[in-house]
Write an enzyme that holds these catalytic residues in place. Structure first.
Site, PDB file in Angstrom:
ATOM      1  N   ASP A 102       0.830  -1.206   0.000  1.00 34.42           N
ATOM      2  CA  ASP A 102       0.000   0.000   0.000  1.00 34.42           C
ATOM      3  C   ASP A 102       0.871   1.266   0.000  1.00 34.42           C
ATOM      4  OD1 ASP A 102      -2.117  -1.699   0.443  1.00 34.42           O
ATOM      5  OD2 ASP A 102      -2.148  -1.342   2.608  1.00 34.42           O
TER       6      ASP A 102
HETATM    7  N1  URA Z   1      -1.216  -5.874   4.073  1.00 33.22           N
HETATM    8  C1  URA Z   1      -1.643  -4.581   4.125  1.00 33.22           C
HETATM    9  O1  URA Z   1      -2.605  -4.268   4.802  1.00 33.22           O
HETATM   10  N2  URA Z   1      -0.952  -3.676   3.410  1.00 33.22           N
HETATM   11  C2  URA Z   1       0.125  -3.973   2.659  1.00 33.22           C
HETATM   12  O2  URA Z   1       0.697  -3.088   2.028  1.00 33.22           O
HETATM   13  C3  URA Z   1       0.543  -5.309   2.619  1.00 33.22           C
HETATM   14  C4  URA Z   1      -0.153  -6.237   3.339  1.00 33.22           C
END
Ligand code: URA
Length: 234
Positions: A102
């Protein structure tokens, strides 16, 4: 070289995806739609996918980056934000990210032009554990940690067993290491939210046995030969 391998080594798609493109009539060789999935590419052949020429085999590159916060895991961004491509801009190969993190997650991300490896590592049946360090709000009780270990409902999907280790805690927050082998969108955040401890900070510290170590945010290192072999065989 067989056409699907040629396409994979050019960093365009996995071999399996290349077979699909051929089946769907999206691949042309020397101007004619290719009907023969086992075609052997000859020197001088012009291979096109959906009208774009596919270059010859590139040297395969495998790097680990430390994705900083505030960067998107895409090759391009229509809002002109920084992308993971900015981290590897001095590497002379068309690398792409394997999976995603993310915008507000930092840490370990593999980038490669090896379409087959990328396909394998992101396939749901592939069980490589990804390890995250999460700073979560409040106290993560043993009972909640046990729920995370067993699997929680994150909205129509029950997660597989996770490895959970509490590293440090105060009344206000808990630092937790969690390892999962699935890759649902925002999975770690949703898992902690499901037990009542929303994530405040999230960093991925390892992909299988490939560890981030002391790599600084915004930097990359090439994977070692052993790490590449491990990822091809895990
Ligand atoms: N899980 C999440 O919530 N975000 C990420 O970027 C990777 C795994």
């Amino acid at each position: 070289m067989r056409i699907n391998k040629y396409i994979a080594q050019a960093g365009v798609a996995s071999r399996r995806k290349a077979d699909e493109l051929i089946r769907c009539g999206n691949v042309k060789v020397n101007g004619a739609v290719l009907r023969e999935p086992g075609y052997d590419v000859q020197e001088g052949d012009r291979v096109e996918i959906n009208g774009a020429e596919v270059g010859g085999a590139q040297k395969l590159e495998y790097v680990l980056i430390n994705k900083p916060l505030g960067m998107v895991t895409t090759v391009e961004d229509d809002r002109d934000r920084l992308t993971v491509m900015d981290v590897v801009k001095d590497i002379d190969a068309r690398l792409f990210p394997v999976g995603r993190l993310d915008y507000n997650t930092s840490g370990a991300l593999i980038m490669t032009n090896d379409g087959d490896m990328a396909y394998r590592l992101t396939h749901p049946k592939h069980e490589v554990y990804k390890t995250y360090r999460a700073l979560v709000k409040g106290v993560l009780s043993n009972e909640r940690a046990a729920r995370l270990r067993r699997g929680v409902d994150i909205g129509g999907f029950v997660t597989s067993p996770a490895k959970v280790k509490i590293l440090k805690g105060t009344q206000h927050s808990t630092l937790v290491e969690i390892a999962i082998h699935e890759g649902k969108n925002r999975q770690v955040r949703k898992m902690f939210a499901a037990v009542g401890n929303p994530v405040q900070e999230l960093e991925r510290v390892a992909i299988g046995e490939v560890r981030l170590g002391h790599l600084k945010p915004g930097h990359y290192r090439k994977l070692t030969r052993e790490e590449i072999e491990y990822l091809k065989n895990c």
